[in-house]
Motif scaffolding. Structure first.
Motif, PDB file in Angstrom:
ATOM      1  N   SER A  94      -3.499   0.058  10.570  1.00  0.00           N
ATOM      2  CA  SER A  94      -2.528  -0.431   9.602  1.00  0.00           C
ATOM      3  C   SER A  94      -2.720  -1.921   9.385  1.00  0.00           C
ATOM      4  CB  SER A  94      -1.104  -0.132  10.073  1.00  0.00           C
ATOM      5  OG  SER A  94      -0.901  -0.628  11.364  1.00  0.00           O
ATOM      6  N   SER A  95      -2.257  -2.378   8.227  1.00  0.00           N
ATOM      7  CA  SER A  95      -2.350  -3.799   7.933  1.00  0.00           C
ATOM      8  C   SER A  95      -1.100  -4.259   7.212  1.00  0.00           C
ATOM      9  CB  SER A  95      -3.588  -4.097   7.087  1.00  0.00           C
ATOM     10  OG  SER A  95      -3.468  -3.508   5.812  1.00  0.00           O
ATOM     11  N   LEU A  96      -0.820  -5.545   7.339  1.00  0.00           N
ATOM     12  CA  LEU A  96       0.316  -6.165   6.688  1.00  0.00           C
ATOM     13  C   LEU A  96      -0.153  -7.505   6.139  1.00  0.00           C
ATOM     14  CD1 LEU A  96       3.440  -5.899   6.253  1.00  0.00           C
ATOM     15  CD2 LEU A  96       3.669  -7.362   8.261  1.00  0.00           C
ATOM     16  N   ASN A  97       0.153  -7.787   4.889  1.00  0.00           N
ATOM     17  CA  ASN A  97      -0.285  -9.021   4.241  1.00  0.00           C
ATOM     18  C   ASN A  97       0.928  -9.733   3.652  1.00  0.00           C
ATOM     19  OD1 ASN A  97      -2.401 -10.763   3.299  1.00  0.00           O
ATOM     20  ND2 ASN A  97      -1.997  -9.985   1.255  1.00  0.00           N
ATOM     21  N   GLN A  98       0.996 -11.046   3.867  1.00  0.00           N
ATOM     22  CA  GLN A  98       2.090 -11.853   3.306  1.00  0.00           C
ATOM     23  C   GLN A  98       1.507 -13.152   2.761  1.00  0.00           C
ATOM     24  OE1 GLN A  98       5.860 -11.530   3.241  1.00  0.00           O
ATOM     25  NE2 GLN A  98       5.310 -13.099   1.773  1.00  0.00           N
ATOM     26  N   GLU A  99       1.905 -13.504   1.553  1.00  0.00           N
ATOM     27  CA  GLU A  99       1.457 -14.779   0.982  1.00  0.00           C
ATOM     28  C   GLU A  99       2.500 -15.859   1.235  1.00  0.00           C
ATOM     29  OE1 GLU A  99      -0.639 -15.365  -3.053  1.00  0.00           O
ATOM     30  OE2 GLU A  99       1.443 -15.971  -3.404  1.00  0.00           O
ATOM     31  N   TYR A 100       1.997 -17.071   1.522  1.00  0.00           N
ATOM     32  CA  TYR A 100       2.851 -18.247   1.700  1.00  0.00           C
ATOM     33  C   TYR A 100       2.371 -19.342   0.768  1.00  0.00           C
ATOM     34  CZ  TYR A 100       4.536 -16.259   6.120  1.00  0.00           C
ATOM     35  OH  TYR A 100       5.108 -15.454   7.066  1.00  0.00           O
ATOM     36  N   PRO A 149       7.274 -17.988   2.536  1.00  0.00           N
ATOM     37  CA  PRO A 149       6.714 -16.763   1.970  1.00  0.00           C
ATOM     38  C   PRO A 149       7.035 -16.623   0.488  1.00  0.00           C
ATOM     39  CG  PRO A 149       8.518 -16.248   3.486  1.00  0.00           C
ATOM     40  CD  PRO A 149       8.314 -17.726   3.534  1.00  0.00           C
ATOM     41  N   THR A 150       6.094 -16.041  -0.259  1.00  0.00           N
ATOM     42  CA  THR A 150       6.337 -15.735  -1.668  1.00  0.00           C
ATOM     43  C   THR A 150       6.328 -14.214  -1.795  1.00  0.00           C
ATOM     44  OG1 THR A 150       3.986 -15.752  -2.206  1.00  0.00           O
ATOM     45  CG2 THR A 150       5.148 -17.823  -2.465  1.00  0.00           C
ATOM     46  N   GLY A 151       7.394 -13.670  -2.334  1.00  0.00           N
ATOM     47  CA  GLY A 151       7.450 -12.220  -2.512  1.00  0.00           C
ATOM     48  C   GLY A 151       7.575 -11.457  -1.204  1.00  0.00           C
ATOM     49  N   GLN A 152       7.375 -10.157  -1.289  1.00  0.00           N
ATOM     50  CA  GLN A 152       7.522  -9.266  -0.139  1.00  0.00           C
ATOM     51  C   GLN A 152       6.170  -9.025   0.520  1.00  0.00           C
ATOM     52  OE1 GLN A 152      10.479  -7.929   1.056  1.00  0.00           O
ATOM     53  NE2 GLN A 152      11.309  -9.395  -0.402  1.00  0.00           N
ATOM     54  N   PRO A 153       6.178  -8.732   1.834  1.00  0.00           N
ATOM     55  CA  PRO A 153       4.907  -8.384   2.481  1.00  0.00           C
ATOM     56  C   PRO A 153       4.368  -7.056   1.944  1.00  0.00           C
ATOM     57  CG  PRO A 153       6.733  -8.224   4.044  1.00  0.00           C
ATOM     58  CD  PRO A 153       7.299  -8.731   2.758  1.00  0.00           C
ATOM     59  N   ASN A 154       3.064  -6.929   1.970  1.00  0.00           N
ATOM     60  CA  ASN A 154       2.363  -5.725   1.537  1.00  0.00           C
ATOM     61  C   ASN A 154       1.844  -5.000   2.765  1.00  0.00           C
ATOM     62  OD1 ASN A 154       1.958  -4.880  -1.083  1.00  0.00           O
ATOM     63  ND2 ASN A 154       0.721  -6.685  -1.564  1.00  0.00           N
ATOM     64  N   GLY A 155       2.192  -3.747   2.936  1.00  0.00           N
ATOM     65  CA  GLY A 155       1.723  -3.001   4.098  1.00  0.00           C
ATOM     66  C   GLY A 155       0.874  -1.811   3.710  1.00  0.00           C
ATOM     67  N   MET A 156       0.046  -1.365   4.647  1.00  0.00           N
ATOM     68  CA  MET A 156      -0.803  -0.207   4.397  1.00  0.00           C
ATOM     69  C   MET A 156      -1.067   0.513   5.715  1.00  0.00           C
ATOM     70  SD  MET A 156      -4.623  -0.123   2.753  1.00  0.00           S
ATOM     71  CE  MET A 156      -5.491  -0.706   4.195  1.00  0.00           C
ATOM     72  N   ASN A 157      -0.974   1.833   5.693  1.00  0.00           N
ATOM     73  CA  ASN A 157      -1.364   2.660   6.837  1.00  0.00           C
ATOM     74  C   ASN A 157      -2.515   3.544   6.399  1.00  0.00           C
ATOM     75  OD1 ASN A 157       0.637   1.917   8.828  1.00  0.00           O
ATOM     76  ND2 ASN A 157       2.114   2.912   7.488  1.00  0.00           N
ATOM     77  N   MET A 158      -3.563   3.583   7.211  1.00  0.00           N
ATOM     78  CA  MET A 158      -4.753   4.370   6.875  1.00  0.00           C
ATOM     79  C   MET A 158      -5.048   5.372   7.977  1.00  0.00           C
ATOM     80  SD  MET A 158      -6.449   3.461   4.049  1.00  0.00           S
ATOM     81  CE  MET A 158      -8.094   4.028   4.402  1.00  0.00           C
ATOM     82  N   GLU A 159      -5.551   6.534   7.568  1.00  0.00           N
ATOM     83  CA  GLU A 159      -6.059   7.497   8.542  1.00  0.00           C
ATOM     84  C   GLU A 159      -7.351   8.066   7.983  1.00  0.00           C
ATOM     85  OE1 GLU A 159      -4.792  11.412  11.143  1.00  0.00           O
ATOM     86  OE2 GLU A 159      -3.281  10.388   9.936  1.00  0.00           O
ATOM     87  N   MET A 160      -8.392   8.034   8.824  1.00  0.00           N
ATOM     88  CA  MET A 160      -9.683   8.533   8.387  1.00  0.00           C
ATOM     89  C   MET A 160     -10.402   9.117   9.594  1.00  0.00           C
ATOM     90  SD  MET A 160     -12.299   6.403   5.995  1.00  0.00           S
ATOM     91  CE  MET A 160     -13.308   5.622   7.230  1.00  0.00           C
ATOM     92  N   SER A 161     -10.874  10.325   9.490  1.00  0.00           N
ATOM     93  CA  SER A 161     -11.580  10.999  10.597  1.00  0.00           C
ATOM     94  C   SER A 161     -10.784  10.925  11.896  1.00  0.00           C
ATOM     95  CB  SER A 161     -12.962  10.366  10.805  1.00  0.00           C
ATOM     96  OG  SER A 161     -13.692  10.368   9.599  1.00  0.00           O
TER      97      SER A 161
END
Length: 135
Positions: free
Chosen positions: A25-31, A8-20
């Motif tokens: 949620s999503s989590l992204n990690q680069e390798y 892995p390079t760097g820290q994972p990126n996370g996101m939580n979404m709420e709509m209607s």
């Protein structure tokens, strides 16, 4: 943790979404490979209304298999799961979306990717059962 021979390079990126009233949620990690020549974006998306989950489900429902001068899109089986593979011939990159469960998809984007096997062999390294056990 590693993905095949990639770290892995760097820290994972996370996101939580709420709509209607719908949440996802999503989590992204680069390798990157040790020699720095290969890069992977690893993505986990959970939630029935997530655009990636919806898009994946519609492509699989259509049993999409297509080849153009620029792109190959096909259904492949990874760890017993019916998955969608896209290869971009121009940019030499590939994406593989694997359903973990009804509302969760794992995605890999590999650069460079010359063949479907480049992606499917890497995908074998993903502990699908661990993700499936997540709430």
């Amino acid at each position: 943790s590693k993905l095949g021979d990639m770290a892995p390079t760097g820290q994972p990126n996370g996101m939580n979404m709420e709509m209607s009233g719908q949440k996802w949620s999503s989590l992204n990690q680069e390798y990157k490979s040790r020699d720095g020549k290969k890069t992977v974006q690893f993505l986990v998306v959970a939630g029935q209304m997530a655009p990636q989950v919806q898009g994946f489900q519609s492509m699989v429902a259509m049993n999409m298999n297509m080849e153009t001068g620029d792109q190959i899109i096909k259904t492949v089986t990874v760890s017993g799961k019916k998955s969608m593979l896209t290869l971009d011939k121009q940019s030499k990159s590939g994406t593989l979306m694997i359903p973990v469960k009804q509302d969760m998809v794992v995605g890999l984007t590999l650069e460079p990717a010359a063949s479907a096997a480049d992606l499917t062999s890497l995908a074998q390294q993903i502990p699908i059962s661990k993700f499936a056990a997540m709430k």
